[in-house]
Write a protein that holds these residues in place. Structure first.
Motif, PDB file in Angstrom:
ATOM      1  N   ASN A 115      21.154  74.022 115.859  1.00  0.00           N
ATOM      2  CA  ASN A 115      20.652  75.188 116.953  1.00  0.00           C
ATOM      3  C   ASN A 115      20.878  74.656 118.395  1.00  0.00           C
ATOM      4  OD1 ASN A 115      19.970  76.345 114.249  1.00  0.00           O
ATOM      5  ND2 ASN A 115      17.882  75.277 114.264  1.00  0.00           N
ATOM      6  N   GLU A 116      21.082  75.918 119.369  1.00  0.00           N
ATOM      7  CA  GLU A 116      21.366  75.497 120.480  1.00  0.00           C
ATOM      8  C   GLU A 116      20.691  76.682 121.494  1.00  0.00           C
ATOM      9  OE1 GLU A 116      25.684  75.555 120.967  1.00  0.00           O
ATOM     10  OE2 GLU A 116      25.852  73.702 119.908  1.00  0.00           O
ATOM     11  N   PRO A 117      19.986  76.238 122.718  1.00  0.00           N
ATOM     12  CA  PRO A 117      19.763  77.307 123.435  1.00  0.00           C
ATOM     13  C   PRO A 117      20.758  78.096 124.043  1.00  0.00           C
ATOM     14  CG  PRO A 117      19.640  75.128 124.618  1.00  0.00           C
ATOM     15  CD  PRO A 117      20.065  74.927 123.063  1.00  0.00           C
ATOM     16  N   HIS A 118      20.670  79.281 124.036  1.00  0.00           N
ATOM     17  CA  HIS A 118      21.462  80.299 124.343  1.00  0.00           C
ATOM     18  C   HIS A 118      21.085  80.863 125.955  1.00  0.00           C
ATOM     19  CE1 HIS A 118      23.158  84.839 123.762  1.00  0.00           C
ATOM     20  NE2 HIS A 118      23.958  84.276 124.273  1.00  0.00           N
ATOM     21  N   PHE A 119      21.999  81.081 126.842  1.00  0.00           N
ATOM     22  CA  PHE A 119      21.956  81.061 128.295  1.00  0.00           C
ATOM     23  C   PHE A 119      22.642  82.405 128.588  1.00  0.00           C
ATOM     24  CE2 PHE A 119      20.810  76.816 127.670  1.00  0.00           C
ATOM     25  CZ  PHE A 119      19.670  76.349 128.626  1.00  0.00           C
TER      26      PHE A 119
END
Length: 279
Positions: A115-119
């Protein structure tokens, strides 16, 4: 869900375009590879409707990736569409990917699961850091250096076995050159960092393949390379950029040039094609 035909394409594109920052892979794959097969990134769509308007879209690529965008949360309908088709992985907003996963793929072996932060960044707010290095075409750097960088990223970030990563790097390098999607930050003739777009539309780009070799990290090269690349895109009419961050170090670099987090993203790569298992 309804299996889309070519006649449905305008409606699907219009729906997805309203949420472009979250569905860049489906939109870019459609634009560049179409719905007719013949390429691993060619797409098929299934959609659901509410009150005559599209509410959800499930995208499956020819290569077996599921790219869900299911705001209604009807994950069971999407899993029914997939049925016994083998999947190589899933990518999309966290809630959508994890919703599909728990309805039949939770026990499937995988080589990557993150899971990764979305920018998102509106390019009018882009901050371009100072520092050394100018952005140059990828071909200006040694092919062996760039292919080595790609191999290192695939093996150490995506857990791709070395033998396969070397093969994939050769293919990726050729694609980057032919598409012009990637650039390299260089000081004189020394390559410092690579930046790239893994999905592109006229008004928005998605960053991917950004890489700084270990010995060059912590010096601000990535943020400068990314900012210069985005400035080039802005000069030809692009207004927004989006990306996913694989690490907190990378996230700091992206925030430094103006990116703000808008959500979370999930990427699952299965260990070989996998079919739905009992939930």
């Amino acid at each position: 869900m309804i299996h889309a035909t070519a006649e449905d394409r305008p409606r699907i594109e219009a729906f997805l375009a309203q949420h472009a920052e979250r569905v860049m892979f489906p939109l870019s794959n459609l634009r560049h590879h179409g719905m007719d097969g013949g390429h691993e990134y060619a797409v098929q769509f299934w959609y659901a409707q509410r009150d005559g308007q599209i509410s959800d879209v499930l995208t499956l690529t020819e290569g077996g990736m599921a790219l869900p965008f299911l705001p209604s949360g009807d994950f069971a309908a999407a899993v029914d569409v997939i049925g016994e088709r083998p999947l190589t992985g899933m990518a999309g907003p966290l809630a959508d990917v994890r919703g599909l996963e728990r309805l039949g793929y939770a026990t499937c072996p995988r080589s990557f699961d993150h899971n990764e932060p979305h920018f998102l960044l509106h390019l009018k707010d882009l901050v371009t850091p100072g520092g050394i290095g100018v952005l140059r075409p990828l071909a200006d750097a040694s092919p062996d250096v760039i292919k080595g960088w790609i191999t290192d990223y695939d093996t150490n970030t995506l857990n791709v076995p070395l033998e396969r990563a070397v093969i994939e790097a050769e293919r990726a390098y050729k694609h980057y050159l032919s598409s012009g999607s990637h650039k390299v930050l260089m000081s004189d003739d020394v390559p410092l960092c690579m930046t790239g777009f893994n999905a592109q539309l006229p008004d928005i780009v998605q960053l991917g393949g950004v890489y700084t070799p270990q010995e060059q990290r912590g010096r601000g090269y990535a943020r400068r390379a990314v900012a210069l690349h985005l400035a080039e895109a802005a000069a030809v009419g692009t207004t927004r950029a989006t990306l996913f961050s694989a690490s907190e170090m990378a996230a700091r670099a992206y925030r430094a040039v103006g990116f703000e987090q808008i959500g979370e993203w999930s990427l699952i790569l299965f260990d070989g094609p996998q079919r739905r298992t009992a939930s």
